[in-house]
Write a protein that holds these residues in place. Structure first.
Motif, PDB file in Angstrom:
ATOM      1  N   ASP A   5      -9.593  13.876  -3.899  1.00 41.79           N
ATOM      2  CA  ASP A   5     -10.614  14.144  -2.879  1.00 41.79           C
ATOM      3  C   ASP A   5     -10.361  15.467  -2.168  1.00 41.79           C
ATOM      4  OD1 ASP A   5     -11.964  11.881  -3.319  1.00 41.79           O
ATOM      5  OD2 ASP A   5     -11.629  10.968  -1.351  1.00 41.79           O
ATOM      6  N   GLN A   6      -9.081  15.695  -1.861  1.00 40.94           N
ATOM      7  CA  GLN A   6      -8.744  16.738  -0.887  1.00 40.94           C
ATOM      8  C   GLN A   6      -8.464  18.096  -1.511  1.00 40.94           C
ATOM      9  OE1 GLN A   6      -5.304  14.842   0.645  1.00 40.94           O
ATOM     10  NE2 GLN A   6      -6.423  13.345   1.855  1.00 40.94           N
ATOM     11  N   VAL A   9      -5.298   9.572  -5.602  1.00 42.79           N
ATOM     12  CA  VAL A   9      -6.694   9.427  -5.145  1.00 42.79           C
ATOM     13  C   VAL A   9      -6.964  10.405  -4.006  1.00 42.79           C
ATOM     14  CG1 VAL A   9      -8.357   7.878  -4.077  1.00 42.79           C
ATOM     15  CG2 VAL A   9      -6.841   7.028  -5.859  1.00 42.79           C
ATOM     16  N   ALA A  10      -6.001  10.509  -3.078  1.00 44.25           N
ATOM     17  CA  ALA A  10      -6.179  11.409  -1.934  1.00 44.25           C
ATOM     18  C   ALA A  10      -6.329  12.840  -2.415  1.00 44.25           C
ATOM     19  CB  ALA A  10      -4.989  11.285  -0.989  1.00 44.25           C
ATOM     20  N   ARG A  43       2.088   1.078  -4.086  1.00 46.49           N
ATOM     21  CA  ARG A  43       0.895   1.793  -4.561  1.00 46.49           C
ATOM     22  C   ARG A  43       0.829   3.236  -4.056  1.00 46.49           C
ATOM     23  NH1 ARG A  43      -2.905   0.333  -8.112  1.00 46.49           N
ATOM     24  NH2 ARG A  43      -4.700   0.002  -6.755  1.00 46.49           N
ATOM     25  N   ALA A  44       1.922   3.730  -3.510  1.00 49.24           N
ATOM     26  CA  ALA A  44       1.896   5.063  -2.886  1.00 49.24           C
ATOM     27  C   ALA A  44       1.432   6.147  -3.855  1.00 49.24           C
ATOM     28  CB  ALA A  44       3.273   5.410  -2.331  1.00 49.24           C
ATOM     29  N   TYR A  67      -0.427   5.912  -6.524  1.00 48.98           N
ATOM     30  CA  TYR A  67      -1.856   5.788  -6.814  1.00 48.98           C
ATOM     31  C   TYR A  67      -2.683   6.405  -5.693  1.00 48.98           C
ATOM     32  CZ  TYR A  67      -6.449   3.575  -6.882  1.00 48.98           C
ATOM     33  OH  TYR A  67      -7.797   3.349  -6.834  1.00 48.98           O
ATOM     34  N   TYR A  68      -2.373   6.029  -4.458  1.00 44.97           N
ATOM     35  CA  TYR A  68      -3.175   6.550  -3.347  1.00 44.97           C
ATOM     36  C   TYR A  68      -2.947   8.041  -3.129  1.00 44.97           C
ATOM     37  CZ  TYR A  68      -4.928   1.988  -2.103  1.00 44.97           C
ATOM     38  OH  TYR A  68      -5.592   0.803  -2.134  1.00 44.97           O
ATOM     39  N   HIS A  69      -1.744   8.487  -3.455  1.00 41.95           N
ATOM     40  CA  HIS A  69      -1.477   9.932  -3.364  1.00 41.95           C
ATOM     41  C   HIS A  69      -2.407  10.686  -4.309  1.00 41.95           C
ATOM     42  CE1 HIS A  69       0.831  13.476  -2.423  1.00 41.95           C
ATOM     43  NE2 HIS A  69       0.986  13.733  -3.719  1.00 41.95           N
ATOM     44  N   VAL A  78      -5.466  22.227  -0.338  1.00 42.03           N
ATOM     45  CA  VAL A  78      -5.962  21.016   0.297  1.00 42.03           C
ATOM     46  C   VAL A  78      -6.949  21.468   1.378  1.00 42.03           C
ATOM     47  CG1 VAL A  78      -5.328  19.064   1.723  1.00 42.03           C
ATOM     48  CG2 VAL A  78      -3.902  19.696  -0.211  1.00 42.03           C
ATOM     49  N   LEU A 103       0.822  -1.218   0.000  1.00 39.67           N
ATOM     50  CA  LEU A 103       0.000   0.000   0.000  1.00 39.67           C
ATOM     51  C   LEU A 103       0.852   1.263   0.000  1.00 39.67           C
ATOM     52  CD1 LEU A 103      -2.793  -0.859   2.609  1.00 39.67           C
ATOM     53  CD2 LEU A 103      -3.042  -0.760   0.137  1.00 39.67           C
ATOM     54  N   GLN A 104       1.890   1.270   0.828  1.00 37.05           N
ATOM     55  CA  GLN A 104       2.590   2.531   1.080  1.00 37.05           C
ATOM     56  C   GLN A 104       3.818   2.745   0.212  1.00 37.05           C
ATOM     57  OE1 GLN A 104       2.842   2.365   5.593  1.00 37.05           O
ATOM     58  NE2 GLN A 104       1.739   4.272   5.219  1.00 37.05           N
TER      59      GLN A 104
END
Lengths: 597, 419
Positions: free
Chosen positions: A53-54, A49-50, A42-43, A45-47, A200, A38-39
């Protein structure tokens, strides 16, 4: 040294605690693998996605530029900004509903029960309580710090001169966009560039202060615009126009005053007008349109000034030319006769063509440009020449490019249109029928003849003042330099002066001081019916004229739509001419026109 | 339960024989080795404090974010958590000081209190935000009854199993297995059924299973219990729609991101966006309303967002060291009762940590369980520290074999932290 394992039970326990801890380590191992996936893997990708949203983009509004105008030698603002507030509530947070409702009613007026109902709106987090609340009232409302009650600032336009030049100015709608008039045409200049805040935020969209990822582009305020119009001339033009239109019970009318030597508009008025600060109450959106640029009509006999000028420029007629007028031509099987003061068959000249407004005379001039009077014919050469004058010299049939929303181009038929009756169409266009133009187009065209042959871009913007104070002066721009030969200007000038003098015999209001030159031409325009043909009962009254001293200083065009007149009166003379007379007197008496020296 | 009265009587009878805080071990179990009192396991204490410090740091950092829109001060949450920890330390000291024999006598009382607390929670009206009958609320204070139940059951089961071991009836179906299954079912019915707290039920049942395992219950019997539990879980999940939904959410979190899977998605986003090194202590964004229960159930995700893979590696290493220390105490426990108490606490805390972290990284469904010592929440902190107080007391005692050339050297070795 080991802890005792003397008993089977304890030995078994030791073995089992190892198994237990092994399971535990296995779980930790699985977790670490998952966390690494995850970190680390996939960091990115999640960065992303975050951030999707933010991260929120905000616009920081730019202050809209003011609109100013001349007032004699000074410049005064005629459109200003005012900050007012939209008061809103979050019903989920409002605690003492009745108390808050009472406070709202006492400050804003209105019914406490209505406010209470709004404050109790179920399943809503945002209810607008009131628009356009003053700063003082906003402060009173927010002072007790009721949870859930807030206010949002918004800039509104204010108009110190009320409805002055309303259609010319346009208005700014609730989404801060300029609509109609100057506000629409100069949206880019006036609106400025909103600032951008990329931040943000928390889940409610509030930017997080500590985040260094925030980027800010400061807003660039809009430029101020100084108009060419003079508020004094504009105001009086509106009054004179309104009185004149009302006097003949016409539904509407327009007037344009242009400086022929620069193309600067000095006044542009329409009747009826509206109050731009209360534009929402207008039910017919046509009222928003500046008819002086947006509503072309068949202009009628005022067109003859341009026909005569074209003939003089071509040299096919001279200022002293006379000819035999049969009082009717049969073109394409249709009879062309005279609708205004009919001189009857006989010898006529240019002065009488204009003074008596002879349609047959205008048609005769066109026949001299190409065609045959004997054959009652305008040929291709004549049509080509006249089309060239109308479109390429006088700039009819296309937008002038004035700084206004909804400008119309008018209609000029093409000479190579081989449809039946093109000859008739062209004959008609010589006296302002079967073609359309706006008051502004007519003013620009006649001005270009009277100033010696230069078509100046008609314009409303005199200066643009950037937020940093830098002034950009809008210099006169010559669109066409040889509209007609310079010699035509004094010839048309004296012909139009003759018309005014002749008409003054019957109209005392057309008499002016000899220190000034005043010329004009009436038009009584037939109105095409939707089903074909022209109305027998309804006409538009038009007028083109000028005022000056040593030279022509103002060109004036007046349109009066469908005046209600007794049968023997012509719309041009009875409806439009008095308004022109009033405007000419205003310019002279107000000191706007300089006398001969 | 009938066992309670018998246990009290047993304890009373034995009291006169006791010299230290511990019950004198039975001859069969004890042999001739003496019980030595020595320095307690300060390493455990240091690790406990380190974990508490990490928790309070994260709560401190996100306290302003949590306060947004709640009409409380910037440091409301961190203040309350510090108070809970202070109270928890009092519990820790009390649990460490009150002799074990007293605890062993006390469990019926504890069970009664826990039972009463559960009943009160069931009859009290629920709050709008948490519509389950799990909390007892007094003003701004609230207490989760199941936390007390965990500890009470733990001491009861340790006592029960220790006596079965002593009596040699640990493998007896009637005497050992049946009562345990009965208690498991009762807990399942009340906590999972009525309180809808499947997470806590899971922790309690795993804890009891772990203790039974450590007590030496035959593997066949354990398998039987596990079978019953799996069956019960399947029934519990399939019977209640919102649990089915949660399971589906867990299986397909991305598909339900905006509805039921919101928290699971946001937790993954928090963990993943932390990246290898994290955003930094003050830089968490997900705490600002995106991730529900950021201070509580989801604190691991926030920690992972702040400190990244490096940070979670350190945190998990601390937990491993913490659990290793607990295991060491289990292995050195002087008698079966204290060994089982320590083992029960080890399984309890480990299960709770794993269920919590597993949910945050998308390996387990969300269960509404706190991360021990890290999460915000008074009941959890208080009872966890009380339990660690018990372990701390146990760590004072070790039973050594006195062999040739050994003159009580174990005590010194233990003090020096060698094995």
């Amino acid at each position: 040294m080991q802890p005792t394992v003397s008993s089977d039970v304890a030995r078994k326990a030791l073995a089992r605690s190892r198994i237990l801890f092994g399971v535990l380590m296995l779980v930790v191992g699985i977790f670490m693998t998952r966390l690494f996936y995850l970190q680390v893997i996939r960091a990115d990708y999640y960065h992303k996605v975050a951030l999707s949203d933010q991260l929120t983009h905000y616009q920081i509004p730019a202050a809209r530029g003011l609109i100013e105008a001349h007032q004699g030698n000074s410049i005064v603002p005629i459109v200003l900004n005012q900050t007012l507030y939209t008061v809103y509530a979050d019903p989920a947070l409002i605690k003492n509903v009745d108390h808050v409702a009472d406070t709202l009613a006492s400050v804003l007026g209105g019914n406490s029960a209505t406010y209470a109902q709004q404050l109790r709106t179920p399943n809503s987090r945002y209810v607008v309580i009131a628009h356009k609340v003053s700063e003082a009232n906003k402060l009173t409302l927010l002072k007790p710090k009721y949870p859930g009650l807030g206010a949002q600032a918004q800039d509104y336009r204010t108009y110190p001169d009320g409805a002055l030049a309303s259609q010319l100015l346009g208005f700014v709608d609730n989404s801060s966009t300029g609509r109609y008039g100057i506000e629409q045409a100069l949206e880019g200049t006036l609106a400025g560039t909103p600032g951008q805040l990329k931040a943000v935020t928390d889940i409610n969209g509030v930017p997080l202060a500590a985040d260094t990822g925030n980027t800010l582009t400061p807003p660039v305020n809009g430029s101020n615009v100084v108009l060419t119009i003079d508020t004094g001339i504009q105001e009086q033009t509106e009054e004179i126009l309104a009185a004149g239109v009302q006097n003949v019970k016409a539904p509407s009318g327009s007037a344009v005053i242009i400086d022929p030597n620069t193309g600067a508009i000095k006044a542009m008025a329409n009747y009826p007008a509206y109050d731009p600060s209360n534009y929402g109450s207008v039910t017919d959106s046509n009222l928003f349109k500046n008819a002086a640029v947006a509503t072309p009509i068949e202009v009628g006999s005022i067109m003859k000034t341009l026909t005569v000028s074209a003939g003089l420029d071509q040299g096919v007629i001279q200022q002293n030319t006379s000819y035999y007028d049969p009082a009717s031509w049969t073109v394409d099987g249709y009879k062309i006769t005279n609708i205004e003061q009919d001189g009857g068959p006989g010898q006529q000249n240019l002065a009488t063509i204009l003074n008596l407004s002879l349609n047959t005379g205008a048609t005769w001039i066109l026949m001299q440009m190409g065609g045959s009077a004997a054959a009652n014919k305008i040929d291709q050469k004549g049509r080509d020449a006249w089309y060239d004058y109308m479109v390429n010299h006088y700039q009819l049939g296309k937008k002038t490019g004035i700084e206004q929303g909804y400008e119309a181009s008018g209609l000029i038929q093409k000479p190579n249109d081989n449809g039946a009756g093109i000859d008739l169409t062209y004959a008609n266009s010589a006296f302002g029928q079967a073609m359309t133009a706006t008051p502004l187009q007519m003013a620009g065209a006649v001005a270009s003849v009277l100033n010696g042959g230069t078509y100046y871009q008609p314009h409303l913007v005199d200066q643009t003042i950037a937020p940093n104070g830098k002034v950009a002066v809008n210099a006169p721009k010559a669109v066409v330099k040889n509209v007609v030969a310079p010699k035509v200007a004094p010839e048309l000038e004296s012909l139009m002066e003759y018309v005014v003098k002749q008409h003054a015999l019957n109209a005392s209001n057309l008499r002016f001081s000899p220190d000034y030159i005043v010329g004009g031409k009436t038009g009584t325009a037939q109105i095409a019916q939707p089903g074909g043909g022209y109305s027998k009962t309804s006409f538009n009254g038009t007028y083109v004229g000028f005022v000056g001293g040593n030279n022509v200083q103002y060109v004036i065009v007046v349109f009066v739509m469908q005046p209600q007149l007794p049968g023997y009166q012509y719309a041009g003379t009875a409806a439009a001419q008095p308004i022109f007379a009033g405007l000419a007197h205003m310019l002279i008496n107000g000191g706007y026109a300089s006398p001969k020296t | 339960m009938g066992y309670s009265a018998a246990a009290v009587r047993g304890a009373t009878a034995r009291r006169s024989l006791q010299t230290a805080g511990l019950q004198r071990p039975s001859a069969a179990e004890q042999g001739t080795a003496p019980i030595r009192r020595h320095r307690p396991d300060y390493m455990l204490m240091i690790l406990t404090v380190a974990l508490l410090a990490i928790g309070i740091t994260v709560i401190y950092a996100i306290s302003p974010a949590l306060a947004v829109g709640k009409h409380v001060g910037q440091n409301y949450f961190v203040g309350r958590q510090l108070m809970a920890i202070a109270l928890g330390l009092v519990m820790f000291v009390a649990a460490a000081k009150i002799p074990f024999r007293v605890w062993r006598q006390l469990y019926p009382t504890l069970l009664v209190i826990a039972g009463l607390a559960t009943l009160i929670a069931l009859v009290l009206p629920v709050s709008a935000n948490y519509p389950a009958h799990r909390w007892i609320r007094l003003g701004s204070l609230s207490f989760q009854s199941v936390e007390l139940l965990k500890l009470a059951l733990l001491i009861w089961l340790a006592d029960f199993l220790a006596r079965r071991v002593r009596d040699g009836t640990i493998a007896d179906t009637q005497k050992t297995l049946k009562p345990i299954v009965f208690v498991v079912l009762a807990v399942g019915l009340v906590v999972a059924g009525v309180q809808s707290d499947l997470g806590s039920t899971g922790v309690i049942v795993t804890m009891m299973g772990g203790m039974a395992f450590m007590a030496g219950l035959p593997m066949k019997r354990l398998m039987l219990i596990a079978g019953i539990i799996v069956l019960g879980t399947v029934l519990a999940v399939s019977a209640i729609p919102y649990r089915r939904e949660r399971l589906l959410t867990f299986l397909h979190p991305e598909a339900n991101c905006l509805t039921t899977g919101w928290q699971a998605c946001q937790a993954l986003i928090a963990v993943g966006s932390g990246g290898p090194v994290g955003l930094g202590l003050g830089r968490s964004v997900q705490a600002y309303g995106y991730l529900p229960e950021a201070e509580n159930d989801a604190i691991f995700a926030i920690y992972a967002e702040k400190f990244g893979f490096v940070g979670v590696t350190i945190l998990l290493a601390l937990f491993v060291a913490f659990f290793a220390r607990l295991k060491r105490i289990v292995d050195r426990a002087p008698d079966n009762f204290s060994r089982l108490v320590a083992a029960g606490i080890l399984v309890w805390l480990a299960t709770q940590a794993f269920v919590n972290i597993g949910a945050m990284i998308g390996l387990l469904p969300l269960k509404g369980i706190t991360l021990p010592l890290i999460s915000y929440g008074g009941s959890s902190v208080l009872l966890t520290l009380a339990a660690l107080g018990l372990v701390f007391q146990i760590s004072r005692y070790t039973k050594y074999v006195t062999g040739a050339g050994n003159n009580g050297g174990g005590y010194a070795d233990s003090r020096n932290g060698r094995r």
